[in-house]
Design an enzyme around this catalytic site. Structure first.
Site, PDB file in Angstrom:
ATOM      1  N   SER A  84      -0.679  -7.174  -2.910  1.00 46.50           N
ATOM      2  CA  SER A  84      -1.699  -7.411  -1.980  1.00 46.50           C
ATOM      3  C   SER A  84      -1.295  -8.243  -0.676  1.00 46.50           C
ATOM      4  O   SER A  84      -0.642  -7.374  -0.039  1.00 46.50           O
ATOM      5  CB  SER A  84      -2.661  -8.428  -2.614  1.00 46.50           C
ATOM      6  OG  SER A  84      -3.906  -8.610  -1.985  1.00 46.50           O
ATOM      7  N   ASP A 116      -5.264  -6.964   4.880  1.00 47.13           N
ATOM      8  CA  ASP A 116      -4.164  -7.444   4.161  1.00 47.13           C
ATOM      9  C   ASP A 116      -3.385  -6.127   3.874  1.00 47.13           C
ATOM     10  O   ASP A 116      -3.828  -4.956   3.907  1.00 47.13           O
ATOM     11  CB  ASP A 116      -4.442  -8.263   2.942  1.00 47.13           C
ATOM     12  CG  ASP A 116      -5.144  -7.735   1.727  1.00 47.13           C
ATOM     13  OD1 ASP A 116      -5.870  -6.631   2.053  1.00 47.13           O
ATOM     14  OD2 ASP A 116      -4.979  -8.179   0.673  1.00 47.13           O
ATOM     15  N   ASP A 132      -2.947  -4.182   1.059  1.00 50.02           N
ATOM     16  CA  ASP A 132      -3.709  -3.319   0.261  1.00 50.02           C
ATOM     17  C   ASP A 132      -5.226  -3.104   0.779  1.00 50.02           C
ATOM     18  O   ASP A 132      -6.033  -2.484  -0.139  1.00 50.02           O
ATOM     19  CB  ASP A 132      -3.525  -3.596  -1.343  1.00 50.02           C
ATOM     20  CG  ASP A 132      -4.322  -4.929  -1.770  1.00 50.02           C
ATOM     21  OD1 ASP A 132      -4.497  -5.641  -0.746  1.00 50.02           O
ATOM     22  OD2 ASP A 132      -4.651  -4.797  -2.842  1.00 50.02           O
ATOM     23  N   ASP A 170      -7.857  -4.820   0.343  1.00 54.57           N
ATOM     24  CA  ASP A 170      -8.862  -5.498  -0.452  1.00 54.57           C
ATOM     25  C   ASP A 170      -9.626  -6.384  -0.004  1.00 54.57           C
ATOM     26  O   ASP A 170     -10.752  -7.228  -0.149  1.00 54.57           O
ATOM     27  CB  ASP A 170      -8.653  -5.760  -1.957  1.00 54.57           C
ATOM     28  CG  ASP A 170      -7.564  -6.918  -2.105  1.00 54.57           C
ATOM     29  OD1 ASP A 170      -6.881  -7.216  -1.128  1.00 54.57           O
ATOM     30  OD2 ASP A 170      -7.215  -7.508  -3.012  1.00 54.57           O
TER      31      ASP A 170
END
Length: 445
Positions: free
Chosen positions: A92, A230, A232, A234
């Site tokens: 992440s 960020d 990834d 999410d």
């Protein structure tokens, strides 16, 4: 083994191909027969994905391989493909040397603690249902995951007068945001758009301090809002049309107020600002507080009266769309709000904010220190909550001492309606923590 957001750590130390293989074996052995697998842009993700896929197939699970894609894209694909689970290889917002694994249930929600405990028990006990040569699972490429996610985003919003938007992809997997906003008619300019798991443009985590280039870009152009993801995608954070960073609690309050109507409930973690409660009070809605972690927020969001869930970290959940934090969806929702209601700076100005202090203290023996904190707090305060750490409601403010789920630190948050009182509460919390540390240090051999 599992923290508040799955497994994360330094590759080659905490996170290895051996660990990924074990997780894959454990998931398949625990009865998850059809699993969607994908990863973020980190170089180490290729090896870890191969390993987790091998473990799944070795224990009989069929794998749908989504490739490099945003975490919400992969999580959304789980219920859509009637899979039993999803695994995303990602750290992440962590820095480039890290990687990890996050597990998703059949509903597209993060694994709950009971599911994670079952997987951890199998790994720790080396209890796998290894299949013979003719019992291995299949491997299929999932070609349309990103396209299906993009189509869902287009359907989720209505933008009559598309504005200009700047999108800082952060060298991660969030290019879908720029593509969808462009398809919706927005004039889009991107920053750090090339996928590169080394994150050369800026650190993977979008914060006030790391989004200077995005702020400068918005200020220098006619963009009405700046979006940042960020690694990834999410998470989603923003800057307004002047290039000013939108405080995370304010963004949570804006999304909550826009989504809720009278009688509705918003799910948010225990460290959420009073600004969110006050914003919701204007529309007759309320906050239901959870433990810190988007999985806990998502779990609360499954209740029928909860219409939105969010964490000040930048994780936003609309349960009618998906139970995964979806940064691209949040970006589209924010652009829709700005297009409909006017400048973001004006919307931010409508949210009354209060002095809030957030800091972290490095502590190796967190459990013993927190036990001492609990004893002291109960002796001194009447309104104490131990849902997640130690939360003290002091009527005119509050403070929280909470051990991190992923680091050897205790996080301290204090808020009040005036700065002097916030500083008092912070000092009270620091004093409690220091006293507990001294006691624990004194009794250690």
């Amino acid at each position: 083994m599992f923290g508040t957001s799955g497994i994360r750590g330094t590759v080659g130390e905490a996170v290895t191909a051996e660990l990924a293989l074990s997780i894959g074996r454990a998931v398949a052995s625990d009865g998850y027969e059809r699993v969607v697998v994908g990863r973020d842009a980190r170089e180490s993700g290729a090896v870890l994905t191969d390993a987790v896929t091998a473990g799944l197939r070795e224990c009989g699970a069929d794998v749908l391989e989504a490739g490099v894609a945003p975490t919400p894209t992969i999580a959304r694909a789980v219920p859509r493909t009637n899979a039993d689970a999803g695994i995303v290889v990602t750290a992440s917002h962590n820095p480039a040397p890290d990687n990890g694994l996050k597990l998703w249930s059949a509903s597209g929600k993060a694994f709950d603690p009971e599911q994670l405990d079952a997987i951890a028990a199998r790994v720790e006990g080396d209890e796998y249902d290894l299949r013979p040569w003719d019992g291995h699972g299949s491997l299929e490429t999932l070609e349309d995951a990103t396209d299906r996610h993009a189509a869902a985003l287009v359907e989720a919003v209505s933008i009559d007068k598309p504005p200009s938007v700047a999108v800082d992809i952060g060298n991660g997997t969030g290019a879908i945001t720029a593509c969808v906003l462009s398809d919706l008619g927005c004039d889009v300019v991107t920053l750090n758009g090339q996928r590169d798991g080394r994150f050369p443009g800026r650190p993977s985590e979008p914060t006030r301090e790391t989004l200077g280039d995005l702020s400068a870009l918005v200020e220098a152009t006619d963009a009405t809002v700046g979006i940042a993801h960020d690694g990834d995608a999410d998470r989603m954070l923003a800057v307004d049309e002047t290039g000013s960073f939108v405080p995370k609690d304010v963004l949570l309050a804006l999304f909550a107020r826009e989504t809720a109507t009278a009688g509705d409930v918003i799910a948010a973690p225990i460290d959420t600002s009073m600004a969110v409660d006050d914003a919701l009070a204007t529309v007759g809605a309320s906050v239901s507080r959870t433990r810190v972690g988007d999985g806990f927020v998502a779990d609360r969001a499954t209740r029928p009266d909860v219409v939105f869930g969010g964490e000040p970290s930048g994780a936003w959940i609309w349960p009618d769309e998906t139970l995964c934090p979806d940064g691209p969806l949040a970006a589209c929702k924010l652009v829709e709000l700005v297009a409909d209601r006017g400048p973001l700076s004006g919307l931010v100005g409508e949210i009354e904010t209060y002095p809030i202090c957030r800091t972290s203290v490095k502590i190796e023996n967190k459990a013993a220190v927190m036990n001492q904190v609990r004893d002291r707090v109960r002796d001194r305060y009447d309104d104490v909550e131990t849902l997640d750490g130690v939360y003290v409601d002091a009527d005119d403010g509050w403070f929280l001492l909470r051990p991190s789920g992923t680091e050897p630190v205790v996080r301290l948050t204090a808020e009040a309606r005036d700065e002097f009182r916030a500083e008092q509460l912070e000092a009270d919390a620091v004093g409690l923590l220091e006293s507990a540390i001294a006691t624990v240090s004194g009794i250690r051999p």
